[in-house]
Motif scaffolding. Structure first.
Motif, mmCIF file in Angstrom:
data_model
loop_
_atom_site.group_PDB
_atom_site.id
_atom_site.type_symbol
_atom_site.label_atom_id
_atom_site.label_comp_id
_atom_site.label_asym_id
_atom_site.label_seq_id
_atom_site.Cartn_x
_atom_site.Cartn_y
_atom_site.Cartn_z
ATOM 1 N N ASP A 80 0.834 -1.201 0.000
ATOM 2 C CA ASP A 80 0.000 0.000 0.000
ATOM 3 C C ASP A 80 0.872 1.257 0.000
ATOM 4 O O ASP A 80 0.618 2.193 -0.752
ATOM 5 C CB ASP A 80 -0.924 -0.012 1.220
ATOM 6 C CG ASP A 80 -1.852 1.188 1.242
ATOM 7 O OD1 ASP A 80 -2.416 1.518 0.180
ATOM 8 O OD2 ASP A 80 -2.008 1.786 2.319
ATOM 9 N N GLY A 81 1.896 1.254 0.829
ATOM 10 C CA GLY A 81 2.808 2.396 0.850
ATOM 11 C C GLY A 81 3.566 2.552 -0.453
ATOM 12 O O GLY A 81 3.770 3.672 -0.946
ATOM 13 N N ALA A 82 3.982 1.421 -1.048
ATOM 14 C CA ALA A 82 4.726 1.488 -2.307
ATOM 15 C C ALA A 82 3.848 2.008 -3.440
ATOM 16 O O ALA A 82 4.315 2.779 -4.289
ATOM 17 C CB ALA A 82 5.275 0.103 -2.655
ATOM 18 N N THR A 83 2.584 1.619 -3.461
ATOM 19 C CA THR A 83 1.704 2.120 -4.521
ATOM 20 C C THR A 83 1.454 3.612 -4.364
ATOM 21 O O THR A 83 1.344 4.331 -5.359
ATOM 22 C CB THR A 83 0.364 1.367 -4.547
ATOM 23 O OG1 THR A 83 -0.233 1.433 -3.250
ATOM 24 C CG2 THR A 83 0.553 -0.084 -4.959
ATOM 25 N N ASP A 84 1.370 4.084 -3.120
ATOM 26 C CA ASP A 84 1.210 5.528 -2.909
ATOM 27 C C ASP A 84 2.424 6.294 -3.408
ATOM 28 O O ASP A 84 2.299 7.327 -4.064
ATOM 29 C CB ASP A 84 0.978 5.833 -1.426
ATOM 30 C CG ASP A 84 -0.386 5.399 -0.939
ATOM 31 O OD1 ASP A 84 -1.267 5.151 -1.797
ATOM 32 O OD2 ASP A 84 -0.572 5.308 0.286
ATOM 33 N N VAL A 85 3.618 5.778 -3.105
ATOM 34 C CA VAL A 85 4.845 6.445 -3.557
ATOM 35 C C VAL A 85 4.928 6.412 -5.075
ATOM 36 O O VAL A 85 5.272 7.411 -5.717
ATOM 37 C CB VAL A 85 6.082 5.772 -2.917
ATOM 38 C CG1 VAL A 85 7.367 6.255 -3.563
ATOM 39 C CG2 VAL A 85 6.101 6.028 -1.425
ATOM 40 N N LEU A 86 4.608 5.274 -5.677
ATOM 41 C CA LEU A 86 4.652 5.153 -7.131
ATOM 42 C C LEU A 86 3.633 6.075 -7.793
ATOM 43 O O LEU A 86 3.936 6.737 -8.798
ATOM 44 C CB LEU A 86 4.398 3.700 -7.540
ATOM 45 C CG LEU A 86 4.520 3.375 -9.025
ATOM 46 C CD1 LEU A 86 5.942 3.634 -9.498
ATOM 47 C CD2 LEU A 86 4.136 1.943 -9.276
ATOM 48 N N ALA A 87 2.442 6.157 -7.249
ATOM 49 C CA ALA A 87 1.421 7.041 -7.809
ATOM 50 C C ALA A 87 1.842 8.499 -7.702
ATOM 51 O O ALA A 87 1.640 9.281 -8.645
ATOM 52 C CB ALA A 87 0.084 6.828 -7.092
ATOM 53 N N ASP A 88 2.460 8.883 -6.583
ATOM 54 C CA ASP A 88 2.942 10.255 -6.446
ATOM 55 C C ASP A 88 4.062 10.548 -7.442
ATOM 56 O O ASP A 88 4.121 11.632 -8.019
ATOM 57 C CB ASP A 88 3.435 10.506 -5.022
ATOM 58 C CG ASP A 88 2.304 10.639 -4.028
ATOM 59 O OD1 ASP A 88 1.153 10.867 -4.467
ATOM 60 O OD2 ASP A 88 2.569 10.524 -2.815
#
Length: 126
Positions: A80-88
């Motif tokens: 979940d954290g990695a997808t947030d960073v990737l989306a940003d």
């Protein structure tokens, strides 16, 4: 004829009422029972105590299930954290503005009207 309004019940010898225990006393008895030798909580504690010595194959199945569930939850949180960073990061790249203070073709020094790196994907202006 007997009287119909007679509401008194026939006399019977009173039976002793069972002694009521308070809820706190009942919980205390339950707690003592579960921690006594052979109780549920005592058995679980013994499983946890023996787990390091027994290794993975000697460990109780419920401990393996709890460890597996905790591991899966940790992986989900990390993803979940990695997808947030990737989306940003993708949002930052697509909305980046490559404007310069002075455009070589713009003699007045106004800001460029370039739409940024997302220009190939933007609809043509009319």
């Amino acid at each position: 004829m007997p009287a119909l309004n007679n509401t008194t019940a026939p006399k019977t010898p009173e039976q002793p009422q069972p002694k009521r225990t308070s809820r706190f006393t009942a919980v205390r008895v339950w707690w003592a029972t579960t921690w006594s030798e052979g109780g549920v909580l005592h058995q679980r504690w013994e499983d946890l105590r023996r787990a390091p010595k027994g290794g993975w194959h000697g460990m109780a199945h419920w401990i393996k299930a709890v460890l597996g569930l905790a591991g899966i939850c940790l992986v989900i949180l990390l993803l979940d954290g990695a997808t947030d960073v990737l989306a940003d990061a993708i949002h930052y790249l697509l909305t980046a503005d490559d404007r310069r203070e002075t455009d070589p073709l713009n003699a007045e020094g106004r800001a460029s009207t370039s739409p940024g790196t997302g220009a190939p994907f933007s609809p043509p202006e009319e």
